[in-house]
Scaffold this motif. Structure first.
Motif, PDB file in Angstrom:
ATOM      1  N   ILE B  10       0.840  -1.203   0.000  1.00 22.09           N
ATOM      2  CA  ILE B  10       0.000   0.000   0.000  1.00 22.09           C
ATOM      3  C   ILE B  10       0.875   1.253   0.000  1.00 22.09           C
ATOM      4  CG2 ILE B  10      -1.655   1.343   1.369  1.00 22.09           C
ATOM      5  CD1 ILE B  10      -2.932  -1.284   2.230  1.00 22.09           C
ATOM      6  N   HIS B  13       2.385   1.655  -3.387  1.00 21.88           N
ATOM      7  CA  HIS B  13       1.323   2.124  -4.284  1.00 21.88           C
ATOM      8  C   HIS B  13       1.074   3.617  -4.088  1.00 21.88           C
ATOM      9  CE1 HIS B  13      -2.687   2.197  -6.244  1.00 21.88           C
ATOM     10  NE2 HIS B  13      -2.986   3.004  -5.242  1.00 21.88           N
ATOM     11  N   ASN B  14       1.006   4.035  -2.820  1.00 18.31           N
ATOM     12  CA  ASN B  14       0.712   5.438  -2.542  1.00 18.31           C
ATOM     13  C   ASN B  14       1.850   6.365  -2.971  1.00 18.31           C
ATOM     14  OD1 ASN B  14      -1.803   4.884  -1.553  1.00 18.31           O
ATOM     15  ND2 ASN B  14      -1.176   4.885   0.607  1.00 18.31           N
ATOM     16  N   ALA B  17       1.512   6.588  -6.638  1.00 12.92           N
ATOM     17  CA  ALA B  17       0.332   7.374  -7.015  1.00 12.92           C
ATOM     18  C   ALA B  17       0.593   8.864  -6.833  1.00 12.92           C
ATOM     19  CB  ALA B  17      -0.876   6.932  -6.193  1.00 12.92           C
ATOM     20  N   ARG B  20       2.968  10.016  -9.525  1.00 16.84           N
ATOM     21  CA  ARG B  20       2.263  10.074 -10.804  1.00 16.84           C
ATOM     22  C   ARG B  20       1.393  11.343 -10.891  1.00 16.84           C
ATOM     23  NH1 ARG B  20       0.875   6.494 -14.879  1.00 16.84           N
ATOM     24  NH2 ARG B  20       1.973   4.824 -13.784  1.00 16.84           N
ATOM     25  N   HIS B  21       0.782  11.702  -9.765  1.00 16.01           N
ATOM     26  CA  HIS B  21      -0.029  12.926  -9.737  1.00 16.01           C
ATOM     27  C   HIS B  21       0.785  14.143 -10.173  1.00 16.01           C
ATOM     28  CE1 HIS B  21      -4.154  12.682  -8.471  1.00 16.01           C
ATOM     29  NE2 HIS B  21      -3.863  11.770  -7.569  1.00 16.01           N
ATOM     30  N   LEU B  24       2.149  13.848 -13.917  1.00 17.53           N
ATOM     31  CA  LEU B  24       1.178  14.141 -14.976  1.00 17.53           C
ATOM     32  C   LEU B  24       0.470  15.478 -14.785  1.00 17.53           C
ATOM     33  CD1 LEU B  24      -0.460  10.637 -15.542  1.00 17.53           C
ATOM     34  CD2 LEU B  24       1.257  11.781 -16.956  1.00 17.53           C
ATOM     35  N   MET B  37      -6.368  12.180  -3.602  1.00 13.50           N
ATOM     36  CA  MET B  37      -5.947  10.805  -3.345  1.00 13.50           C
ATOM     37  C   MET B  37      -6.771  10.140  -2.260  1.00 13.50           C
ATOM     38  SD  MET B  37      -1.804  11.081  -3.770  1.00 13.50           S
ATOM     39  CE  MET B  37      -1.582   9.345  -3.363  1.00 13.50           C
ATOM     40  N   GLY B  38      -7.619  10.914  -1.593  1.00 16.59           N
ATOM     41  CA  GLY B  38      -8.465  10.310  -0.567  1.00 16.59           C
ATOM     42  C   GLY B  38      -7.673   9.822   0.634  1.00 16.59           C
ATOM     43  N   LEU B  39      -6.542  10.471   0.903  1.00 13.64           N
ATOM     44  CA  LEU B  39      -5.726  10.111   2.070  1.00 13.64           C
ATOM     45  C   LEU B  39      -5.740  11.285   3.035  1.00 13.64           C
ATOM     46  CD1 LEU B  39      -2.686   8.565   0.176  1.00 13.64           C
ATOM     47  CD2 LEU B  39      -4.308   7.331   1.623  1.00 13.64           C
ATOM     48  N   ASP B 213     -11.582   5.384 -23.152  1.00  9.56           N
ATOM     49  CA  ASP B 213     -11.683   4.510 -24.319  1.00  9.56           C
ATOM     50  C   ASP B 213     -11.355   5.332 -25.561  1.00  9.56           C
ATOM     51  OD1 ASP B 213     -12.895   1.790 -23.367  1.00  9.56           O
ATOM     52  OD2 ASP B 213     -13.963   3.351 -22.250  1.00  9.56           O
ATOM     53  N   VAL B 229      -8.310   0.795 -23.782  1.00  8.29           N
ATOM     54  CA  VAL B 229      -9.571   0.175 -23.380  1.00  8.29           C
ATOM     55  C   VAL B 229      -9.711   0.332 -21.870  1.00  8.29           C
ATOM     56  CG1 VAL B 229     -10.803  -2.026 -23.160  1.00  8.29           C
ATOM     57  CG2 VAL B 229      -9.580  -1.493 -25.275  1.00  8.29           C
ATOM     58  N   LEU B 234      -4.408  -1.625 -24.931  1.00  7.43           N
ATOM     59  CA  LEU B 234      -4.713  -2.974 -25.418  1.00  7.43           C
ATOM     60  C   LEU B 234      -3.432  -3.598 -25.961  1.00  7.43           C
ATOM     61  CD1 LEU B 234      -6.856  -5.132 -26.539  1.00  7.43           C
ATOM     62  CD2 LEU B 234      -6.653  -3.865 -28.668  1.00  7.43           C
ATOM     63  N   GLY B 242      -3.715  -3.982 -31.515  1.00  3.67           N
ATOM     64  CA  GLY B 242      -3.808  -2.619 -32.019  1.00  3.67           C
ATOM     65  C   GLY B 242      -3.328  -2.426 -33.439  1.00  3.67           C
ATOM     66  N   GLU B 345     -14.665   6.524 -27.008  1.00  4.25           N
ATOM     67  CA  GLU B 345     -15.151   7.878 -26.759  1.00  4.25           C
ATOM     68  C   GLU B 345     -14.510   8.843 -27.748  1.00  4.25           C
ATOM     69  OE1 GLU B 345     -14.449   8.987 -22.744  1.00  4.25           O
ATOM     70  OE2 GLU B 345     -15.336  10.980 -22.960  1.00  4.25           O
TER      71      GLU B 345
END
Lengths: 417, 417
Positions: B10, B13-14, B17, B20-21, B24, B37-39, B213, B229, B234, B242, B345
């Motif tokens: 975890i 992962h955090n 994450a 990455r925030h 990007l 992030m809801g933390l 998508d 996808v 994909l 592809g 989309e």
């Protein structure tokens, strides 16, 4: 990019994962669950105890281990107690089944559907009657945890409305809502495209178990498709993904029910095969107006007609052989395109395409060799459906079980109340 | 069906994450990270402290908040310090860039590639030289955390070998291995199909941000595709997914470099357009043998030639208009098929297809209207690449950053040692 899950989310995930193990894998020993799920024994025991208390699984001694020492208890889904209703709306038939946790078909009813435009009452009426009959036969301690339907048409993910179904003239049909009202079980009826559900069924219980990239092609009157990409069903932006039957393969070809020319469906569907075999009879504006199995003049239609062509070809009928050769060539081109686009591990032929493929495998393979990129096809496996005509129905059952597998205790508490 | 993650997983992962925030999204306040992030705040502080200590981000006061009270610190990627090498091997050109965390192109070199069969030394030589030049210019405290290349060909996921590349006669080329050896940085060079990486780039940094998508169509000499996808690329069973350029749309059509007839690439690629416009000149067995920009006789080739046709059509050249109309019609048919198959989309036209689309949008749209199922196309957006000719290069940079975003501290420790 969200944060990691909470303890409660992890527990819910683990409960669902354990239940899914025994739902898909059948009775499984605690020891095996411990090793497969990567959890310790005490966690597995606690999860099993919770699921047992909820009546979703039971533990029992294995029949005969043949090994010394205390045997590990086997965790078994409560198939007779916990069930869903699965429905299948095909162009030709309506099916309803009661399917127990673990995938056991406990009861099943089927009737023919007269070809022609979709009329709500003519579909929900018989299906609701079937469900009532089956429901009356259940024991008092059983619990229904979901209901879902496979529909031969494009279904919007957002609201479950059938947005198109050229072979039943169905547009914007709120089938799930009406079906749920008529079932009267206080449960929603989730609706999915039949070929998509067939793909899920073959992926979870059929020939494609263990296969993460699979294409299922479903022949009915038309040609549907369901695509599994990296283990998950391809839905697309609104849920209409997988309509490979409307990929144009022959732009100057036969006209299709969707309005285009030369769709895969138009070149390899039932009508294309029967016409090429000289066995198609048109009666006015409606391409088909007889009851199922034969039309007004006694000529066969539907699955029976497709099978008759394959049988005739087997017996040496040159016209039938040529018809299968032509259809097999287009089918092979369609599959080659899909191989280049998806690089699947397996393509599964289901519904009437099962027979068509068996009768034209040489042409299909030859065309794939010509038109698919060698590295993309070198490990490709072509297979026929393991679940046969019930692939779509089994897929509907899996869709109906999705909720209880995602959150077992919550769904059971709701269903029991 | 595995169990939930451990605390250590975890945390990793955090960390990824959060990195990455800011990678990007650019500089982001702690308050914003907390909510996105809801933390809770203390967790964000601890994660930021770890990333800061590793030299991956730094915290600073925002420029001017205009609000009273203590401003939330802004977390900013260490773009000048942490970087990757991104390489792009096109049929016509070779590009190398040094790209900083956050996606900033810090340095960039490009040279033309002579059309013709792939020769390893002619590709890795110049690219390695570019990398050395750029590396010499870096400050001593910088750290390279990855390297990746976009390649115009089909790349096996398993070993990164380029298995096919009809437009460079490349078969089974262990490009990544050789490139890594020549770079001599002690880092592997991950290789991806150029159009796949273009799709990732447009999805993460281009016109398709927020779009789960998406189909990216890349025109070079041929036509490549990359499909997102449900937010993920994909790849298919072996990574060749592809390859929409080799979808047959016209089975009696033009011959394609892959050996088939009527592939999308054969109908809308560079040669199809130039021939239809009367601007193609063939010199013997090799379709192209001049240097880039023009062939032996002085006629334009490559992007310049495609642009010249579109320009001529704009100026009223009837032959150029007819050529674009023809190509646009096939392009529209191909897109219609992909819309039915994927229900995306957004479809993004990149490389030379950007110009082709701009010059034939009416035909493309008209064909989609005819051949795509109405519900599948009703919310479809057609767009041109936001990243232009560097979409594939930017995609390679993102591929190179993938490892450090998955496990920031581990990768940085390795890179620093």
């Amino acid at each position: 990019m969200r944060a990691g899950p909470s303890q409660e989310e992890i527990r819910r995930h683990n409960l669902g994962a354990l239940l899914r193990h025994v739902h898909l894998g059948g009775p499984t020993s605690r020891a095996e669950l411990t090793s497969r799920m990567g959890l310790n024994r005490s966690t597995i025991m606690a999860l099993t105890a919770d699921l047992t208390a909820a009546g979703l699984v039971r533990e029992e001694l294995p029949r005969e281990t043949g090994r010394a020492g205390r045997p590990s208890l086997v965790v078994r889904p409560e198939s007779a107690r916990v069930y869903v209703f699965a429905l299948d709306v095909g162009v030709d038939r309506l099916v309803a089944a009661r399917v127990g946790l673990g995938g056991t078909v406990l009861d099943r009813r089927e009737t023919v559907r007269r070809r022609g435009p979709f009329v709500m009452e003519e579909v929900v009426g018989p299906l609701a009657a079937f469900a009532r009959q089956m429901h009356r036969k259940t024991r008092p301690d059983t619990v229904c945890v979901g209901a879902a339907a496979a529909f031969s048409g494009g279904v919007a993910r957002e609201d479950g409305v059938v947005r198109f179904g050229p072979n039943m003239d169905s547009v914007d049909v709120p089938f799930g809502e009406e079906m749920a009202r008529r079932l009267g079980l206080g449960l929603p009826v989730t609706v999915g495209n039949d070929a998509n559900l067939g793909a899920m069924a073959e992926h979870t219980r059929g020939v494609g178990v263990g296969c993460r990239d699979l294409i299922y092609l479903h022949g009915d009157v038309g040609v549907g498709g369901g695509v599994i990409v990296n283990g998950a069903l391809l839905g697309g932006h609104q849920g209409f993904g997988g309509e490979v039957g409307h990929m144009v393969v022959n732009p100057k070809g036969r006209s299709c029910g969707c309005g285009s020319l030369g769709c895969l469906e138009a070149e390899v569907g039932e009508r294309a095969l029967l016409e090429a075999a000289g066995r198609f009879e048109n009666h006015g504006a409606q391409p088909y107006n007889g009851s199922n199995g034969s039309n007004g003049s006694g000529a066969l239609i539907g699955r029976d007609a497709v099978r008759a062509v394959v049988d005739a070809a087997d017996r040496g009928d040159i016209v039938a052989q040529a018809a299968l050769g032509r259809v097999g060539d287009w089918l092979g081109l369609g599959v080659a395109n899909l191989v280049n686009i998806f690089n699947p591990e397996m393509v599964v032929f289901g519904g009437t395409l099962r027979e068509v493929y068996l009768g034209s495998a040489a042409q299909v393979r030859s065309r794939i060799t010509t038109d698919a990129l060698p590295p993309a096809r070198e490990h490709l496996r072509l297979r026929t459906s393991a679940l046969g005509d019930d692939a779509t129905l089994i897929g509907a059952a899996e869709l109906a079980f999705a909720q209880v597998l995602a959150d077992p205790l919550e769904v059971l508490a709701r269903a029991g109340s």
